[in-house]
Motif scaffolding. Structure first.
Motif, short mmCIF file in Angstrom:
data_model
loop_
_atom_site.label_atom_id
_atom_site.label_comp_id
_atom_site.label_asym_id
_atom_site.label_seq_id
_atom_site.Cartn_x
_atom_site.Cartn_y
_atom_site.Cartn_z
N GLY B 47 0.83 -1.21 0.00
CA GLY B 47 0.00 0.00 0.00
C GLY B 47 0.87 1.25 0.00
N SER B 48 1.96 1.20 -0.72
CA SER B 48 2.93 2.29 -0.66
C SER B 48 2.40 3.52 -1.40
N ASN B 49 3.15 4.63 -1.32
CA ASN B 49 2.72 5.83 -2.02
C ASN B 49 3.47 6.00 -3.33
N LYS B 93 11.20 1.39 -8.83
CA LYS B 93 11.21 0.75 -7.51
C LYS B 93 10.71 -0.70 -7.61
N ARG B 94 9.65 -0.90 -8.32
CA ARG B 94 9.08 -2.25 -8.48
C ARG B 94 8.63 -2.42 -9.91
N SER B 95 8.51 -3.65 -10.31
CA SER B 95 8.01 -3.88 -11.67
C SER B 95 7.26 -5.20 -11.73
N VAL B 106 7.05 3.95 -9.36
CA VAL B 106 8.11 4.97 -9.20
C VAL B 106 7.65 5.98 -8.15
N ARG B 107 8.62 6.71 -7.62
CA ARG B 107 8.27 7.76 -6.66
C ARG B 107 7.50 8.86 -7.40
#
Lengths: 229, 595
Positions: B47-49, B93-95, B106-107
């Motif tokens: 649940g990141s931003n 960051k993730r894919s 991405v941020r």
């Protein structure tokens, strides 16, 4: 001379002279800038028109034409081509330290023996060169101008003003006299002004002793009687 | 086929520029995909931003690590937070891969970097593949990039729309282009041209371009449009509408009322534009209250402005003066000499004789304890004639109080002479002089009233005296530094004469300016020589007797012929009466009435 200790009166004189010199510098900077770049502001340099029995102020004699108020002089200047004034010599002199009656000074002490720094009238003389018509290439004449500045009663001036923020019309022009004192080199060479024969116009001293009777007599006329025709 | 090749060429070029190293296989870094092992599956639970971006356009799933490396490299270069020297920040960051869509996290800060690389070509083993990035914050590539064929009809449609708009807003009778209340225009709203902020900012420039195309030349524009109103547009400044000054520089009337200008700074883009503007309306703008004196700026910026908010700010005469050829000050005109009692005249005669012969006597007679004398040398006169007499000023300089050069407060003060003793000492330093007679043409002299001089009796706060300014030259006997010569010096001297003293006249202030001598041509009057009064009788009507009388009067009085005729006519052709008239009026006659 610098180590001479000054008496209190001389000290007061010096302080007054300091204000007058600062005023002369700030005023001429602002005035000649306005004549060159901001002619719409010229009329704000003059005192309000005042007609008295023996004189009318402001009295602006510019190249022998007299203007009696700021706006009409401004109108004349607005019609002039480019001018660039460069002051080469500047001096000032305090004329009347009690010019403004003590009671009329805004924020003054109302003491007749005080506040000369804001009540005095100052004479300023400036000499220098003036470039006309075109920047850099126009004819460059020499000029001399005298101003008499009187306190602006509409302004509250701080004690011993030094004009750090420039000229704020603390004094206004009461009388002024402008003259060209030398022609530009180009003007003399093309013969426009180099002609040393005046157009028959003579100054007041040249007419000094011309009494009518003398001339009439020389021409064989007598004042009384018909004379010989 | 040809077009394909051309596109390919461009892409090749892009590839070489942007990812040449990819082909060389020199990528030294560990690929982000390996650095972040398939964490992707668990990413959702955090649940990141992070912001998710969808990347399409690629074909081979095996190339995903290289694709991520490609994205990583190009986005980090465009990151808003660039690394300082060391390892570049990790952008992806993730894919995860779902079908033919690669989703990366991405941020939010970095989204802009990805936005910039949207549309880049990825060099896959199957040829160049154009990547398409989508997600929140990613600007879509302009549609005409992909749909070139569809764009054309759309553009001309838009142009027609603008043309129709201009037609609707133009009043041919008033020659008025009404651009007020643009946002509430129904047609504009329908077309969606005013929907987004970016469209709004483009609307006006486009409108101006089309307006420009509609008219042949500057003349046509000048004739067709005299007035423009931009009222009620909520403009906070001129940013969006400034093109008006380029497209329609010659309009006469401009209405900017009911906008949101808060100071004249908001209008400064049009400073010194619209040189012919005559009427400007700025009512109902905050600047009216927030900037007192705003009118001054506006009046200055538009030289021909006659009416500002319906108030006259310049007269027709003032405007007319602008169009008149600028004049150069005329050469010297006649002297100004307002000296009814001959006070200044007598003073000057005595002064210059005394200054040459007996300075101390002069001081005793005219200077008292409050009289001041200052002198300043202007050694650097730049103007004037070429050949100046450049003799050094040695004897004068210790006293020179030229405020342009003498800046010490005490030096200035000690160079000011006050009272007879100081003045006497000062004058003793000035070398011997010889002034030419005043009745020669070598001087320019003015005398005018000077009110407000000090009253020595102390009765009044100010009395009226005379200001006398004299410009001239004198000869100096120069003996400084072993010299023995006669040199020429030029001076400008201002006397303030007031009542008082032994002789009834005292010098309040005496200021002497010295210059290198350059001749006295400047003060020879060159003014108009015609007599201002109209000539009453032409010469032809004179009888022989009258003609003889005129000649007599001319020679006797030195009057000009025309003035002499007037004088005789006034005296009814009686010589005696004319002579009396002349005597009575000779002081009031203008100097150019004489030969």
């Amino acid at each position: 001379m610098a180590d001479v200790t000054l008496s209190p009166e001389e000290k007061a004189e010096l302080d007054l002279d300091l204000v007058a010199c600062a005023a002369a510098e700030a005023f001429t900077d602002a005035y000649y800038y306005a004549v060159e770049k901001d002619r719409g502001k010229i009329s704000t340099f003059y005192c309000p028109k005042q007609i008295a029995a023996d004189s009318t102020v402001p009295f602006i004699a510019w190249n022998s034409v007299v203007y009696n108020d700021g706006p009409s002089f401004q109108e004349y200047l607005e019609g002039l081509s480019h001018t660039h004034f460069e002051i080469e010599g500047l001096d000032c002199s305090i004329l009347n330290r009690k010019f403004l009656p003590a009671a009329e000074l805004k924020g003054g002490s109302n003491d007749d023996a005080k506040d000369f720094d804001r009540r005095m009238s100052i004479a300023v003389v400036a000499t220098g060169s003036v470039r006309l018509e075109e920047p850099l290439t126009g004819p460059m004449r020499e000029f001399a101008e005298t101003f008499v500045l009187v306190p602006n009663t509409q302004k509250q001036v701080p004690r011993n003003p030094m004009f750090e923020k420039g000229w704020q019309q603390e004094w206004l022009i009461q009388t002024q006299n402008f003259r060209f004192t030398e022609w530009g080199a180009s003007e003399v060479n093309d013969g426009k002004a180099g002609d040393t024969k005046a157009n028959g116009v003579k100054n007041v001293f040249q007419r000094r002793n011309q009494s009518v009777a003398k001339h009439f007599a020389a021409a064989g006329l007598t004042i009384k009687g018909q004379g010989k025709v | 086929m040809a077009s394909h090749r051309r596109v390919g060429g461009i892409r090749k070029h892009q590839r070489r520029d942007r990812d040449g190293d990819l082909v060389m296989g020199t990528a030294p870094r560990v690929s982000p995909a390996t650095r972040h092992p398939p964490r992707s599956q668990q990413s959702a639970s955090h649940g990141s931003n992070y912001t998710e971006l969808r990347i399409t356009g690629w074909t081979d799933e095996k190339e995903i690590p290289r694709l991520i490396q490609f994205l990583e490299r190009h986005s980090s270069r465009r990151s808003p937070n660039p690394s300082k020297g060391g390892v570049p920040p990790i952008m992806v960051k993730r894919s995860k891969v779902v079908g033919n869509v690669l989703t990366i996290s991405v941020r939010p800060d970095d989204v802009i970097a990805f936005s910039k690389i949207n549309g880049f070509s990825f060099a896959s083993a199957h040829g160049n593949q154009k990547l398409n990035i989508a997600g929140t914050g990613i600007r879509s590539r302009s549609p005409n990039h992909t749909t070139v064929s569809a764009a054309k009809p759309q553009t001309s449609e838009t142009i027609d729309l603008f043309k129709a708009f201009l037609e609707r807003r133009y009043d041919a009778n008033l020659k008025l282009l009404n651009l007020s209340s643009l946002a509430t225009d129904e047609e504009v709203a329908k077309s969606g041209m005013f929907e987004t902020e970016s469209r709004q900012s483009k609307f006006f420039p486009v409108l101006m371009t089309i307006c420009d195309r509609q008219m042949k030349n500057a003349e046509a524009k000048r004739d067709a449009i005299h007035s423009v109103t931009l009222s009620n547009n909520g403009l906070p400044n001129l940013g969006v509408v400034k093109e008006l000054a380029i497209t329609l520089p010659e309009i006469k009337n401009l209405d900017l009322s009911s906008n949101k200008f808060t100071s004249t700074k908001d209008l400064s883009a049009w400073k010194h534009k619209f040189r012919g503007l005559e009427h400007l309306i700025l009512t109902d703008n905050p600047l009216e209250t927030s900037q007192p004196g705003w009118e001054q700026d506006i009046i200055k910026w538009f030289p021909r402005l006659r009416l500002l908010n319906g108030v006259q700010v310049r007269t027709e005469a003032q405007i007319a003066r602008l169009d008149m050829p600028k004049q150069t000050p005329p050469p010297c005109q006649n002297g100004l000499w307002l000296d009814g009692d001959k006070i200044a005249e007598n003073f000057l005669v005595e002064f210059f004789q005394g200054f040459d012969n007996d300075r101390n006597a002069l001081i005793q007679k005219y200077y008292d304890s409050t009289s001041t004398f200052t002198m300043n040398v202007n050694a650097k006169a730049r103007g004037g004639v070429v050949q100046h007499n450049r003799t050094p000023w040695d004897a004068y300089l210790p006293q020179s109080r030229n405020l342009k050069f003498i800046t010490g407060r005490r030096s200035r003060f000690f160079r000011k002479q006050r009272g007879p003793d100081q003045i006497q000492t000062a004058w003793a330093q000035i070398p011997p002089t010889r002034h030419a007679g005043l009745d020669t043409n070598k001087y320019s002299m003015d005398c005018q009233p000077q009110p407000g001089l000090p009253d020595p009796s102390g009765q009044y706060s100010g009395v009226t005296g005379l200001m006398v300014t004299v410009h001239g030259e004198y000869e100096e006997h120069r003996t400084a530094r072993g010299a023995n010569e006669i040199v020429q010096r030029a001076f400008d001297r201002t006397f303030m004469l007031g009542p008082g003293g032994l002789s009834g006249v005292r010098v309040v202030s005496d200021m002497l300016c010295l210059r290198a001598a350059g001749g006295h041509a400047a003060w020879i009057p060159q003014g108009p020589t015609e007599v201002p009064v109209p000539i009453a009788a032409p010469a032809a009507t004179l009888t022989p007797e009258q003609e003889a009388m005129v000649v007599h009067v001319c020679t006797a009085t030195n009057l000009k012929r025309e003035v002499a005729i007037q004088c005789l006519q006034a005296g009814n052709w009686n010589l005696e009466a004319a002579a009396q008239l002349f005597t009575a009026q000779k002081d009031t006659l203008p100097p150019d009435a004489f030969n």
